[in-house]
Motif scaffolding. Sequence first.
Motif, PDB file in Angstrom:
ATOM      1  N   UNK A  61      10.857  -9.494 -30.343  1.00 52.33           N
ATOM      2  CA  UNK A  61      10.288  -8.308 -30.965  1.00 52.33           C
ATOM      3  C   UNK A  61       9.560  -7.562 -29.850  1.00 52.33           C
ATOM      4  N   UNK A  62       9.785  -6.245 -29.732  1.00 52.51           N
ATOM      5  CA  UNK A  62       9.106  -5.532 -28.659  1.00 52.51           C
ATOM      6  C   UNK A  62       8.767  -4.100 -29.042  1.00 52.51           C
ATOM      7  N   UNK A  63       7.831  -3.543 -28.290  1.00 51.81           N
ATOM      8  CA  UNK A  63       7.335  -2.192 -28.516  1.00 51.81           C
ATOM      9  C   UNK A  63       7.750  -1.318 -27.343  1.00 51.81           C
ATOM     10  N   UNK A  64       8.244  -0.120 -27.648  1.00 56.62           N
ATOM     11  CA  UNK A  64       8.720   0.815 -26.618  1.00 56.62           C
ATOM     12  C   UNK A  64       7.795   2.023 -26.539  1.00 56.62           C
ATOM     13  N   UNK A  65       7.458   2.431 -25.308  1.00 55.67           N
ATOM     14  CA  UNK A  65       6.697   3.660 -25.088  1.00 55.67           C
ATOM     15  C   UNK A  65       7.252   4.392 -23.877  1.00 55.67           C
ATOM     16  N   UNK A  66       7.045   5.710 -23.859  1.00 56.96           N
ATOM     17  CA  UNK A  66       7.315   6.526 -22.675  1.00 56.96           C
ATOM     18  C   UNK A  66       5.964   7.042 -22.180  1.00 56.96           C
ATOM     19  N   UNK A  67       5.683   6.839 -20.895  1.00 56.27           N
ATOM     20  CA  UNK A  67       4.360   7.114 -20.346  1.00 56.27           C
ATOM     21  C   UNK A  67       4.505   7.498 -18.879  1.00 56.27           C
ATOM     22  N   UNK A  68       3.387   7.755 -18.201  1.00 56.35           N
ATOM     23  CA  UNK A  68       3.406   7.817 -16.737  1.00 56.35           C
ATOM     24  C   UNK A  68       2.042   7.394 -16.204  1.00 56.35           C
ATOM     25  N   UNK A  69       2.060   6.735 -15.060  1.00 55.97           N
ATOM     26  CA  UNK A  69       0.868   6.070 -14.548  1.00 55.97           C
ATOM     27  C   UNK A  69      -0.277   7.017 -14.237  1.00 55.97           C
ATOM     28  N   UNK A  70       0.047   8.263 -13.824  1.00 54.08           N
ATOM     29  CA  UNK A  70      -0.984   9.221 -13.450  1.00 54.08           C
ATOM     30  C   UNK A  70      -1.424  10.114 -14.606  1.00 54.08           C
ATOM     31  N   UNK A  71      -1.007   9.791 -15.795  1.00 58.78           N
ATOM     32  CA  UNK A  71      -1.367  10.583 -16.978  1.00 58.78           C
ATOM     33  C   UNK A  71      -2.884  10.545 -17.182  1.00 58.78           C
ATOM     34  N   UNK A  72      -3.520  11.727 -17.248  1.00 64.51           N
ATOM     35  CA  UNK A  72      -4.979  11.770 -17.399  1.00 64.51           C
ATOM     36  C   UNK A  72      -5.450  11.921 -18.844  1.00 64.51           C
ATOM     37  N   UNK A  73      -4.520  11.973 -19.785  1.00 63.67           N
ATOM     38  CA  UNK A  73      -4.904  12.266 -21.166  1.00 63.67           C
ATOM     39  C   UNK A  73      -4.700  11.065 -22.103  1.00 63.67           C
ATOM     40  N   UNK A  74      -3.524  10.970 -22.731  1.00 65.07           N
ATOM     41  CA  UNK A  74      -3.357   9.944 -23.769  1.00 65.07           C
ATOM     42  C   UNK A  74      -2.889   8.587 -23.240  1.00 65.07           C
ATOM     43  N   UNK A 104       9.340   9.227 -12.614  1.00 66.75           N
ATOM     44  CA  UNK A 104       9.889   8.220 -11.704  1.00 66.75           C
ATOM     45  C   UNK A 104       9.723   8.544 -10.219  1.00 66.75           C
ATOM     46  N   UNK A 105       9.505   9.811  -9.882  1.00 69.72           N
ATOM     47  CA  UNK A 105       9.303  10.159  -8.472  1.00 69.72           C
ATOM     48  C   UNK A 105       8.048   9.492  -7.925  1.00 69.72           C
ATOM     49  N   UNK A 106       6.970   9.581  -8.690  1.00 72.07           N
ATOM     50  CA  UNK A 106       5.727   8.931  -8.259  1.00 72.07           C
ATOM     51  C   UNK A 106       5.652   7.480  -8.706  1.00 72.07           C
ATOM     52  N   UNK A 107       6.213   7.194  -9.894  1.00 74.59           N
ATOM     53  CA  UNK A 107       6.147   5.835 -10.426  1.00 74.59           C
ATOM     54  C   UNK A 107       7.298   4.992  -9.883  1.00 74.59           C
ATOM     55  N   UNK A 108       7.168   4.652  -8.604  1.00 75.44           N
ATOM     56  CA  UNK A 108       8.127   3.762  -7.957  1.00 75.44           C
ATOM     57  C   UNK A 108       7.869   2.334  -8.419  1.00 75.44           C
ATOM     58  N   UNK A 109       8.722   1.428  -8.001  1.00 79.71           N
ATOM     59  CA  UNK A 109       8.516   0.010  -8.318  1.00 79.71           C
ATOM     60  C   UNK A 109       7.137  -0.438  -7.842  1.00 79.71           C
ATOM     61  N   UNK A 110       6.786  -0.070  -6.622  1.00 81.15           N
ATOM     62  CA  UNK A 110       5.505  -0.479  -6.050  1.00 81.15           C
ATOM     63  C   UNK A 110       4.331   0.121  -6.826  1.00 81.15           C
ATOM     64  N   UNK A 111       4.465   1.394  -7.208  1.00 81.26           N
ATOM     65  CA  UNK A 111       3.398   2.053  -7.958  1.00 81.26           C
ATOM     66  C   UNK A 111       3.217   1.419  -9.336  1.00 81.26           C
ATOM     67  N   UNK A 112       4.323   1.092  -9.979  1.00 76.09           N
ATOM     68  CA  UNK A 112       4.237   0.459 -11.299  1.00 76.09           C
ATOM     69  C   UNK A 112       3.674  -0.954 -11.202  1.00 76.09           C
TER      70      UNK A 112
END
Length: 207
Positions: A61-74, A104-112
């Motif tokens: 059972x899993x939960x899916x979201x779309x996000x980004x690491x540098x998001x300053x809001x939600x 994905x440009x900023x959220x590389x494997x290393x960044x994630x």
Amino acid sequence: MKDKSYIWISLVILVFGIWAVPKIIKKFEKADLMVVGTTPKFELVDQNNKTINNDSYKGKVYVVEFFFANCPTICPIMNANMMKLQETFYGKMDFGIASITIDPTRDTVEALKAHADGLGVKNPYWHMMTGDATYIYDLAKKFNLYTGVNPESPGGFEHSGLFALVDKEGNIRCRKDENGNPIVYYDGTSDEGVQWLKEDIKALLDE
């Protein structure tokens, strides 16, 4: 005396059967959650540089979201609520989380990896994934979860704060509202949405 012993044993077995059978049946019943679709096929790379696809979550059972690491809001709120889910179901190897970046440009494997470590991700099935931008935005459309590029928005991107809940068979599931209509997705920014998720994840884990 021997006949009386048999009678007592029979009574114990009968009482146990009356108590246990409904519980066993309930264990194999489907949770009262609607099926609203199937999970679209995907293949991305996670924070550990491992290729992740639908089969990676098979039987979970899993939960899916779309996000980004540098998001300053939600996103910080969504991250905090995902952490609550991780804590609630810690040690459950049939529970996972799929966090897919829309940057994905900023959220590389290393960044994630740094982002996951900073949050305290411990669940081995919490995959923070990246890949080709066009592929990811197309995947979000298939999930019917809003994402978009907007230079005017904080962080440069827009997305919903909704979470999708997927069962062990790869079906997107949800509860009904007070009118019997599917809610489809869960509000990942509200306490109520997270509480509903906790209850419904538990129900799906028990299927």
